[in-house]
Design an enzyme around this catalytic site. Structure first.
Site, mmCIF file in Angstrom:
data_model
loop_
_atom_site.group_PDB
_atom_site.id
_atom_site.type_symbol
_atom_site.label_atom_id
_atom_site.label_comp_id
_atom_site.label_asym_id
_atom_site.label_seq_id
_atom_site.Cartn_x
_atom_site.Cartn_y
_atom_site.Cartn_z
ATOM 1 N N HIS A 1 0.667 -1.176 0.085
ATOM 2 C CA HIS A 1 -0.141 0.056 -0.128
ATOM 3 C C HIS A 1 0.910 1.216 -0.108
ATOM 4 C CE1 HIS A 1 0.419 0.223 4.354
ATOM 5 N NE2 HIS A 1 0.317 1.332 4.249
ATOM 6 N N GLU B 1 3.401 5.383 -2.999
ATOM 7 C CA GLU B 1 3.538 6.842 -2.439
ATOM 8 C C GLU B 1 4.751 7.311 -1.981
ATOM 9 O OE1 GLU B 1 0.044 7.981 -0.099
ATOM 10 O OE2 GLU B 1 1.148 8.237 1.574
ATOM 11 N N ASP B 2 5.305 6.035 -1.523
ATOM 12 C CA ASP B 2 6.847 6.398 -0.687
ATOM 13 C C ASP B 2 8.107 5.907 -1.296
ATOM 14 O OD1 ASP B 2 5.605 7.667 1.286
ATOM 15 O OD2 ASP B 2 5.097 6.179 2.355
#
Ligand code: NDP
Ligand code: ZN
Length: 186
Positions: A59, A63-64
């Protein structure tokens, strides 16, 4: 649930997050967090859906880390890639706007993305109590709990176990912060 599929996702995420640390004082390995989120879904939320558990492991990759949605699509399929996409913030936006958008967009997410978001928030609240970001004041911890509750308001009604677990976790975190009383910044 195919254990090899799940372990492939775990191996992929561990590699992607390998140079990343959590924000706690010990700088724990980042992968501990996606593992905790998947464990909350399966172990406490009764979730058996393979795509959802794999998406939990993945997840925070887009994003990271340098992972792209296309990469997830090619390796794990459209279902998983779409789920991860639903819980990925647009990092080109300012942080305050991203936080505001999480609250606004939560009610419009799919049932599975809502469960993933609740598990993510439960994991982060637990971390704030047991291994908080270094230097966070009591006000910032409380601010996080307040914001996270607003996001979860829009995610309820999909999984009663997770809804209840979130409430208990949030309440206990509030009690724990109140009884701690020696945090920095107070
Ligand atoms: P951040 O978004 O910067 O940090 C929280 C995020 O960091 C989590 O959602 C989690 O995201 C990740 N994370 C990594 N390590 C940890 C850990 N050990 N424990 C918990 N989370 C971890 O927080 P904010 O700056 O937004 O601060 C939280 C709230 O506090 C804000 O909503 C604001 O209202 C309030 N506040 C902020 C202040 C500030 O200076 N910014 C000052 C006072 C209050 P992931 O799951 O993606 O890894
Ligand atoms: Zn997360």
């Amino acid at each position: 649930m195919n254990i090899v599929h799940f372990l492939s996702a775990l191996e992929f995420a561990a590699e992607k997050h390998k140079n990343q640390k959590r924000k706690d004082a010990e700088a724990s390995p980042y992968i501990n967090h996606p593992i905790a989120v998947a464990k909350i879904l399966a172990g406490e939320g009764g979730v058996t859906d393979e795509s959802l558990l794999i998406a939990a492991i993945l997840h925070d990759t887009v994003e990271d880390t340098a992972t792209t949605s296309e990469e997830l699509l090619a390796r794990f399929g459209a279902d998983v890639a779409a789920l991860v996409g639903e819980v990925t913030d647009d990092k080109s936006l300012p942080k305050e706007r991203r936080k505001e958008l999480q609250i606004i967009n939560a009610p419009h997410k799919s049932a599975r993305a809502k469960q993933l978001k609740i598990a993510d928030k439960i994991s982060n609240i637990r971390d704030i109590v047991s291994s908080p970001p270094a230097e966070w004041s009591m006000a910032r911890k409380r601010g996080y709990l307040h914001w996270t509750n607003q996001v979860v308001e829009g995610c309820r009604g999909m999984n009663e176990l997770l809804d209840r677990l979130f409430d208990v976790t949030l309440t206990e975190a509030g009690v724990s912060l109140a009884s701690g009383g020696v945090e920095k910044g107070q």
